[in-house]
Enzyme design. Structure first.
Site, short mmCIF file in Angstrom:
data_model
loop_
_atom_site.label_atom_id
_atom_site.label_comp_id
_atom_site.label_asym_id
_atom_site.label_seq_id
_atom_site.Cartn_x
_atom_site.Cartn_y
_atom_site.Cartn_z
N GLY A 108 -8.66 0.36 2.10
CA GLY A 108 -8.48 1.80 2.26
C GLY A 108 -8.65 2.17 3.71
CB SER A 109 -9.18 5.45 5.25
OG SER A 109 -10.36 5.84 4.57
CD1 TRP A 124 -3.77 6.82 -1.89
CD2 TRP A 124 -1.61 6.46 -1.42
NE1 TRP A 124 -3.54 7.25 -0.60
CE2 TRP A 124 -2.21 7.05 -0.29
CE3 TRP A 124 -0.24 6.14 -1.36
CZ2 TRP A 124 -1.52 7.34 0.88
CZ3 TRP A 124 0.45 6.42 -0.18
CH2 TRP A 124 -0.19 7.00 0.91
CG ASN A 125 -0.86 1.66 0.72
OD1 ASN A 125 -1.78 1.19 0.02
ND2 ASN A 125 -0.59 1.20 1.90
CD GLU A 185 -8.08 -7.26 4.21
OE1 GLU A 185 -7.52 -6.87 5.24
OE2 GLU A 185 -8.33 -8.45 3.97
CG LEU A 186 -11.22 -1.20 6.89
CD1 LEU A 186 -12.36 -0.94 7.86
CD2 LEU A 186 -11.50 -0.54 5.54
CE LYS A 194 -12.62 5.07 -6.52
NZ LYS A 194 -11.32 5.76 -6.75
CB CYS A 203 -2.33 -1.15 6.00
SG CYS A 203 -1.76 -2.62 5.13
#
Ligand code: NAD
Length: 451
Positions: free
Chosen positions: A205-206, A131-132, A227-228, A155, A261
């Protein structure tokens, strides 16, 4: 039908709602995406690029409206939201040219065998996004995946479903039915999409979710691009322009309320300049107006939701209980957290080890370059890092010893146009952007014949 409510984190207002995609419909959605893929691929690189190029103009035309949506749905200051969109719109022509070059077959001839290396689409790509950067993150995956000839099931984050849907709507009428489909929901829909008959999972995401996805993908040996998260360090040498380093630290720790991130989360500053650096960093933090992202004066918006706010507040309180000191900020109301500077942070504190994703800069004083490098590299993460110092061999040598994927000298991590976005260690697996990054969305295939 279950729905997902979109809530403005600045005000608590409900902005709208979307229907959650029933889990039992996902297989059929992916099957339709698979059926649509051969015709989409058959358009060729130039044909697909011609269909995709107008997205830039559509985005530019709707820039203010979409920027307001970003700001309202996840709290980002409006100017940052505009910047997020402008970067996409301006970048599309270059991106399409770069993708075309990346997908052009390579020919190798050793006198005995002539081989052509093709870069073919995989088939169906699942794109699962955070969402960032609620438009940029979908774009970074959807666009190269489509341009490479895959069809995509996107998604978006459950926190920014309206932004995800608005981004996908930019493709309406440009791409045939089922070439780009949006599914809405949370982790459950994400997991079901990973388990469905997709060929490639492009995920941002995380780190925790990335690990789950990689494990789930292993069952079918599906390709993944992950991509974390990050825990980016900044090293400030005693030769640094201290004011410049502090302004950078404030901007990069507090931008997007630290929900980046590549936010600067850990700062290692040489003892000789530590006091001057911290003073200036605190002054910069104090100048940042906290508030609703839509207000002109706002520099720091809210945390995206209560879970994120609680995580940040808890980490700061824990650090203080373990001996860290708050020298700026440290308070919160509703979902707003004041830009906070912590000093006397030590390496074993959770705030020095786990991603914060909030407006908190943690400062640790170091005595030499070896200690700074050792502490900066003492992390499972490896997304970005920065070093501020004189423009000399010593600064360059410190930068070269860092284990992150993207390292900035007297700047942030953003590279020249055409460089990849790449995380090292547990911050990423595979990458995108750049010729090689675009090829991560393709299956390499070699065709050889005798000479
Ligand atoms: P998140 O991992 O909680 O969720 C991201 C997306 O994955 C959401 O759409 C969510 O519904 C879905 N999801 C969650 N668990 C899943 C699972 N097990 N299987 C499939 N899908 C799942 O992350 P977030 O809170 O939305 O975003 C913040 C994180 O994203 C931070 O860690 C940040 O550092 C990272 N991030 C990384 C980059 C990068 O380029 N490396 C860029 C932006 C954000």
């Amino acid at each position: 039908m279950a729905t997902l409510r979109s809530v403005n984190p600045s005000t608590g207002d409900v902005l709208g709602e979307v229907e959650v995609t029933p889990l039992d419909q996902l297989d059929a959605i992916v099957a339709r995406a698979r059926a649509a893929q051969p015709a989409w691929a058959a358009l060729g690189v130039a044909g697909r690029a011609a269909r995709l190029a107008p997205v830039a103009g559509r985005l530019a035309d709707r820039l203010d409206e979409l920027a307001r949506l970003i700001s309202r749905e996840m709290g980002k200051p409006i100017r940052e939201a505009q910047g997020e969109l402008r970067a996409i719109a301006d970048g599309v022509p270059h991106e399409l040219a770069e993708i075309a070059a990346a997908l052009a077959p390579d020919v190798l001839d050793d006198g005995k065998v002539r081989s052509t290396i093709h870069h073919d689409p995989f088939g169906v790509c699942a794109a699962i996004t955070p969402w960032n950067f609620p438009v940029a993150m979908p774009h970074w995956m959807v666009f190269p995946a489509l341009a490479a000839g895959n069809t995509v099931v996107l998604k978006p984050s459950e926190d920014t479903p309206l932004c995800g849907a608005a981004y996908a709507a930019l493709f309406d009428g440009l791409v045939p039915a089922d070439v780009l489909t949006v599914v809405h929901g949370d982790e459950a829909q994400g997991k079901a999409l990973v388990a469905a008959d997709v060929d490639l999972i492009a995920f941002t995401g995380s780190r925790a979710a990335g690990k789950q996805i990689m494990a789930a993908a292993a069952a079918g040996l599906k390709r993944v691009i992950l991509e974390l998260g990050g825990k980016d360090p900044l090293i400030v040498l005693d030769t640094a322009d201290v004011a410049r380093a502090a302004v950078f630290a404030a901007r990069n720790s507090f931008r997007n309320a630290g929900q980046m991130c590549v936010a600067t989360e850990r700062i290692y500053v040489h003892r000789a300049v530590a006091d001057a650096f911290v003073d200036r960093l605190c002054a910069e933090a104090a100048r940042m107006t906290v508030g609703d992202g839509l207000a002109d004066a706002t520099r720091v918006g809210p945390m995206v939701n209560a879970r994120q706010r609680d995580h940040v507040v808890r980490q700061v309180a824990d650090a203080v209980a373990r001996g860290a000191r708050i020298v700026a900020g440290g308070d919160h109301r509703d979902l707003f957290v004041t830009p906070t500077v912590l000093v006397d942070v030590t390496p074993e504190m959770p705030i020095a080890r786990d991603e914060t994703f909030g407006p908190v800069a943690c400062v640790t004083v170091v005595d030499d370059d070896d200690q700074a490098v050792a502490l900066a590299n003492d992390t499972r993460y490896g997304l970005g890092a920065s070093v501020f110092g004189a423009d000399d061999d010593r600064t360059a040598a410190v930068a070269r010893r860092l284990t992150a994927g993207m390292i900035g000298i007297n700047q942030g991590v953003y590279g020249a146009r055409g460089t990849p976005w790449v995380g090292a260690r547990e911050s990423g697996y595979g990458f995108h952007g750049s010729r090689d990054g675009h090829r991560n969305f393709t299956q390499t295939r070699v065709l050889s014949r005798p000479q």
